[in-house]
Design an enzyme around this catalytic site. Structure first.
Site, mmCIF file in Angstrom:
data_model
loop_
_atom_site.group_PDB
_atom_site.id
_atom_site.type_symbol
_atom_site.label_atom_id
_atom_site.label_comp_id
_atom_site.label_asym_id
_atom_site.label_seq_id
_atom_site.Cartn_x
_atom_site.Cartn_y
_atom_site.Cartn_z
ATOM 1 N N ASP A 14 67.298 74.783 -28.673
ATOM 2 C CA ASP A 14 67.174 75.091 -27.686
ATOM 3 C C ASP A 14 65.834 73.763 -26.789
ATOM 4 O OD1 ASP A 14 68.539 75.187 -25.366
ATOM 5 O OD2 ASP A 14 66.728 76.178 -24.196
ATOM 6 N N GLU A 53 66.693 70.114 -29.866
ATOM 7 C CA GLU A 53 67.149 68.922 -28.138
ATOM 8 C C GLU A 53 65.600 68.669 -28.073
ATOM 9 O OE1 GLU A 53 68.941 70.391 -24.402
ATOM 10 O OE2 GLU A 53 68.027 71.483 -25.183
ATOM 11 N N ASP A 109 72.982 78.402 -31.829
ATOM 12 C CA ASP A 109 72.472 77.705 -31.353
ATOM 13 C C ASP A 109 70.839 78.936 -29.969
ATOM 14 O OD1 ASP A 109 70.885 76.148 -28.853
ATOM 15 O OD2 ASP A 109 73.146 75.647 -27.803
ATOM 16 N N HIS A 118 77.574 69.861 -23.502
ATOM 17 C CA HIS A 118 78.113 70.253 -22.561
ATOM 18 C C HIS A 118 76.885 70.527 -21.212
ATOM 19 C CE1 HIS A 118 74.126 72.502 -24.696
ATOM 20 N NE2 HIS A 118 74.578 73.157 -23.593
ATOM 21 N N ASP A 119 75.600 69.887 -21.497
ATOM 22 C CA ASP A 119 74.933 69.369 -19.926
ATOM 23 C C ASP A 119 74.822 68.751 -19.003
ATOM 24 O OD1 ASP A 119 73.467 72.198 -20.315
ATOM 25 O OD2 ASP A 119 72.295 70.605 -21.993
#
Ligand code: GLC
Length: 542
Positions: free
Chosen positions: A209, A271, A107, A340-341
């Protein structure tokens, strides 16, 4: 055991699995998951006949970090956080994955570093430091107010004043996550080198990210008011015009792609947020596709702002149709139902207690759409958001209540008090014991078994893995599409989002290859088909 995907474009046929390293498996009993723990669980994911059968994993950040944002505040892009292990453990993990035919994505967080990164410590040390311009420093406006009206994604102003040097620095997230200045060529080169570092070590690619924020308006112009905002509404007050999907970002994306192209077979998934057209731009123009290999489409989770997407045929059809229309050339959409968000799928869709049935249908949809699916760890066993007592909340970013801890709890391997995760008190509490891998592994009706069958079918049926997609106009509540590939049997997928039976029509009779109502698999169906409440199924033809 299925062979590894071959070719430099392996990712086009892959199913990815996102794993949150803190929560997958603890090997040293400190209550925090680690790389050795992941290694010990790899057989669950790939390499054996009874593995889940995914092709690649994405590890949320594993780098040294003060963990203010659980690793999304990186203090060294070339290391491993001691909570997770060391470089030798990472090398072992990669080797063990590759041995099983699994690819590994790290990531990469290019928009900001930790405020403890050596670059920021230097940058902050004085206005004349050579690294001052590696971050975004500005004076207050003449009237003493903040440099502009930008907000942090996590709430509050995006600027923090540094007393010692008398200027503000920009942080699109926490104040401990200062934004890098991607207009400085030295920053670009230094960040590209961090990619090369891992690619040389054999990493297969990156999840990137907040891709869409690395370049902002050159003059940091104020953001316009959001016309939909009213005091007290859930809308955000300002649009993100100057600092999200700003056109200059695409040039930086091309630069990142050029680095990846130095390492054939590597790839990146970004993302990104926005409409299908905004997402599409990250792939590059249709002719060249010189942007990212993949850009996430999160619209099954939320379409605008923070509003969750309902499980309705109308919403699903709109999202798929928009993506099919907008995704350029031979590029593929990239789908996820969780991460995860965001609150887990099952919890978002459980208003009537039938979240699990919808999760079963969603598994079939995710794994039969055209494009590249990402499974979020635990989704395959139906993990739901866990209520976290106030005293145990960890996530500093409460941009939506109660923060993101509920969807980050430890993987539930068995029904014991430790869930097979850790002998120590886990960093976040466990969910209900009944939801666990051991209970589902050999139960044909389980969600896990359904995921495994869906993954196997996707591997075997080339039309599902690589074919074209055509939406079949269907009565309300039913979303239907056909997957077709020259010389291969075609398949029809039907998703009934109603809690009642619905009738639908098929172009031709066929055989039910997969159903969220397991007992139906193997049934011969004619042109008229009745779908059970919340049922999704795949019919094979020929
Ligand atoms: C991304 C991550 C999120 C993180 C943020 C800041 O949205 O998914 O977890 O907090 O970026 O890096």
């Amino acid at each position: 055991m299925p062979p590894a995907l071959d070719g430099n474009d392996w990712w086009r046929r892959a199913v990815f699995y996102q794993l949150y390293p803190r929560s997958f498996q603890d090997s040293n009993n400190d209550g925090i998951g680690d790389l050795q723990g992941i290694i010990s669980r790899l057989d669950y994911l790939a390499g054996h006949d009874d593995s889940l059968g995914v092709d690649a994993i994405w590890l949320s950040p594993t780098f040294p970090s003060p963990m203010k944002d659980f690793g999304y505040d990186v203090s060294d892009y070339r290391g491993v956080h001691p909570d997770f292990g060391d470089m030798a453990a990472m090398d072992r993990l990669v080797a063990e994955c590759h041995r099983r035919g699994l690819r590994v994505l790290l990531d990469w967080v290019p928009n900001h570093t930790s405020d403890q990164h050596a670059w920021f410590l230097e940058s902050r040390s004085s206005r004349s430091n050579p690294r001052r311009d590696w971050y975004i420093w500005r004076d207050a406006r003449p009237d003493g107010t903040l440099p502009n009206n930008w907000r942090s994604v996590f709430g509050g102003p995006a600027w923090t004043f540094d007393e010692a040097s008398g200027q503000y620095y920009l942080h699109s997230f926490l104040k401990e996550q200062p934004d890098l200045n991607w207009r400085n060529p030295e920053v670009v080169e230094a960040m590209h080198e961090t990619l090369r570092f891992w690619l040389r070590k054999g990493i297969d690619g990156f999840r990137i990210d907040v891709m869409g924020m690395i370049l902002k308006h050159p003059d940091l112009a104020d953001n316009p008011l959001n016309p939909r905002w009213t005091p007290g509404s859930s809308e955000q007050k300002y649009l993100w015009t100057s600092n999200r999907n700003y056109p200059d970002v695409y040039e930086a994306v091309r630069g990142i792609r050029a680095v990846l192209d130095e390492f054939p077979g590597s790839m990146a998934v970004g993302e990104v947020f926005g409409t299908a057209e905004e997402i599409a731009r990250y792939y590059g123009p249709p002719g060249t596709l010189d942007g990212l290999h993949l850009a996430f489409n999160f619209q099954f989770i939320h379409e605008t702002g923070h509003v969750f997407t309902p499980w309705t045929a109308e919403a699903i059809q709109r999202i798929v149709a928009n993506a099919e229309d907008a995704t350029p050339g031979s590029a593929l959409p990239c789908w996820a139902f969780g991460n995860h968000d965001r609150s887990r799928f099952i919890s978002r869709n459980d208003h009537d207690g039938r979240g699990l049935e919808r999760a079963r249908a969603a598994a079939i949809l995710l794994l039969t759409l055209r494009g590249v699916p990402f499974i979020y760890y635990g989704e395959e066993i139906g993990m739901a958001d866990v209520d976290i007592p106030e005293a145990r909340l960890q996530d500093p970013a409460r941009f939506h209540t109660p923060g993101r801890d509920p969807e980050r709890t430890p993987m539930q391997w068995d029904g014991s008090p430790t869930r097979g995760f850790s002998a120590a008190e886990p960093w976040l509490p466990y969910g209900p014991a009944a939801v666990n891998v051991a209970a589902q592994l050999h139960a044909p009706d389980s969600l896990l078994a359904l995921y495994r069958r869906a993954l196997r079918l996707r591997r075997q049926a080339r039309a599902l893995r690589q074919g074209s997609l055509r939406i079949i106009p269907s009565p309300g509540d039913v979303f239907a599409f056909e997957r077709r590939m020259e010389g291969e049997p075609s398949a029809t997928v039907l998703v009934n989002t109603a809690v009642h039976e619905r009738n639908a029509a098929l172009d031709s009779p066929g055989l039910v290859l997969l159903s969220s109502r397991t007992a139906r698999e193997g049934e011969r169906v004619g042109r008229d088909i009745t779908l059970g409440p919340l049922e999704a199924l795949v019919v094979g033809h020929g």
